[in-house]
Design a protein around this motif. Sequence first.
Motif, short mmCIF file in Angstrom:
data_model
loop_
_atom_site.label_atom_id
_atom_site.label_comp_id
_atom_site.label_asym_id
_atom_site.label_seq_id
_atom_site.Cartn_x
_atom_site.Cartn_y
_atom_site.Cartn_z
N ILE A 81 -7.33 99.31 21.60
CA ILE A 81 -6.52 100.05 22.57
C ILE A 81 -5.50 100.91 21.84
O ILE A 81 -5.28 102.09 22.17
CB ILE A 81 -5.81 99.08 23.54
N LEU A 82 -4.87 100.34 20.82
CA LEU A 82 -3.90 101.10 20.04
C LEU A 82 -4.57 102.29 19.35
O LEU A 82 -4.02 103.40 19.33
CB LEU A 82 -3.26 100.17 18.99
N LEU A 83 -5.76 102.08 18.80
CA LEU A 83 -6.49 103.17 18.16
C LEU A 83 -6.91 104.23 19.18
O LEU A 83 -6.91 105.44 18.88
CB LEU A 83 -7.72 102.62 17.45
N ARG A 137 6.37 96.92 22.71
CA ARG A 137 6.48 98.35 23.00
C ARG A 137 5.65 99.19 22.03
O ARG A 137 6.09 100.27 21.60
CB ARG A 137 7.95 98.79 22.93
N LEU A 138 4.48 98.72 21.67
CA LEU A 138 3.61 99.51 20.80
C LEU A 138 2.98 100.67 21.57
O LEU A 138 2.65 101.70 20.98
CB LEU A 138 2.51 98.62 20.21
N LEU A 152 -1.80 105.95 29.20
CA LEU A 152 -1.26 105.18 28.09
C LEU A 152 -0.93 106.12 26.94
O LEU A 152 -1.64 107.09 26.68
CB LEU A 152 -2.28 104.14 27.61
N ARG A 153 0.16 105.79 26.24
CA ARG A 153 0.55 106.59 25.08
C ARG A 153 1.10 105.68 24.00
O ARG A 153 1.85 104.74 24.29
CB ARG A 153 1.60 107.62 25.49
N ILE A 154 0.73 105.94 22.76
CA ILE A 154 1.23 105.15 21.65
C ILE A 154 2.69 105.52 21.38
O ILE A 154 3.08 106.68 21.51
CB ILE A 154 0.37 105.36 20.38
N LEU A 159 2.98 105.45 15.86
CA LEU A 159 2.01 106.45 15.43
C LEU A 159 2.30 106.88 13.99
O LEU A 159 1.39 106.93 13.14
CB LEU A 159 2.06 107.67 16.37
N HIS A 160 3.56 107.18 13.70
CA HIS A 160 3.92 107.56 12.32
C HIS A 160 3.67 106.41 11.36
O HIS A 160 3.25 106.63 10.21
CB HIS A 160 5.39 107.99 12.27
N TYR A 161 3.94 105.21 11.80
CA TYR A 161 3.73 104.02 10.96
C TYR A 161 2.27 103.92 10.54
O TYR A 161 1.96 103.63 9.38
CB TYR A 161 4.17 102.78 11.74
#
Length: 424
Positions: A81-83, A137-138, A152-154, A159-161
């Motif tokens: 999901i994060l990807l 809060r990822l 949904l938004r990262i 994202l920078h991490y």
Amino acid sequence: MIFYRNADWRRENQLYLMQELARVRQALMQAEEAGEYTGTGEDEDNPLTTSPRLPLFASSPLSALEQLCQTFKLSGFERDILLLCAGVELDASFAPLCAASLGDAQKNYPTFSLALAVLEDAYWEALAPTASLRRSRLIEIGAGNTLTSSPLRIDEQILHYLTGTYHLNERLVAMGAAVAKSEELVPSHWQLVEQMVSIWYLTPESEPLLPLLQLCGNDAASLLAIASTACDKLNFIPYTLPVELLPTDIGILNLVKCLWEREFSLNNLALLLECDRLEMLDGKEEKAISQFLESIQAPVILLSSDRRRQKHRPLITFDVTSPTSEEQRLLWQKALSDFAPNLNGHVDTLVSHFNLSDRGIRAACLKARSMENEDKGTRGQGGQGGQLIQNSSPLLLWDICRIQARPHLDELAQRFDNEPQKLH
């Protein structure tokens, strides 16, 4: 969890992230092919879809993605999901593929319903507010009619991490400040550092929260130096926050707490909470501070002139006094040796009359040195100032020390004057 930001790591991290994005992109393309929407098809020449899967970082530090998954204990589904959310930001092909998979050209963004439909090992519990993605809060959930159909938004920092770039969350940057490298401490203050380090180091892993530490004293600079040195010994990055900047709104306060916990998880940040004016806080502010301290899952050191009590969470207090007479004597001798060694004979007199901190002594000597330099300039212009400074240096240092000590007396007088008002 500090990154090794050398060129080899950055290159490997970038390749690994692109490979993982390609895997999620492939899942979206398969969903699109199964639907009616005729969007972009698979490009056999695209390295994102044709490159072989790279092994994990076997001989070097973990990739940012793997580090993040370990830190927040993300499942395979949560990871994807994060990807999926990161792909929309980093790969232009993700947005139309999302729209194609959802069957609506206007819905060019990830949703939970899309993730449940196209990603492997999907399960409903990952959508809960207590699950890792939302609790830390990822990702952010946009406005929508239902949970599963909302965009949904990262999180931007996350994202920078993932790309290998770390920065402190912007909300926290506006509230606090990084701590400069502390100067060398006197032995009595080093003893406090060692005690603080031992308490945190020896806290059992089974304990859900570290004990709160509190440094009490009138010299704010010494409190900060001791606290930051203790953090350095544990590889924590100290960051200060004035207690009056904590929000009193419960929702915003919980957000700030969550972000501090995330900063500790991401990069070992410890919070140094400056509580100089506890007596000036109203009931609402006091309640907010208590709630914040009771539940925050990150290292916290309170810096205050007065002791604070905590209802439930362990709070261990250390009283910070001025350096001992012998330590002050050595500080004076060291500070005077390089520009006024002839004044060392007057050190005992200064120590017996003034109880200064190490920074106070250095500040006094720095001011004396600056006045000496000014006098040399006057002497170079034909004045008589140089001889005057040389003859009056003991008296000059005495006056400087008196001025250094005066703020504490003024503060004491102000508190005494205000005391009767508190009785009414």
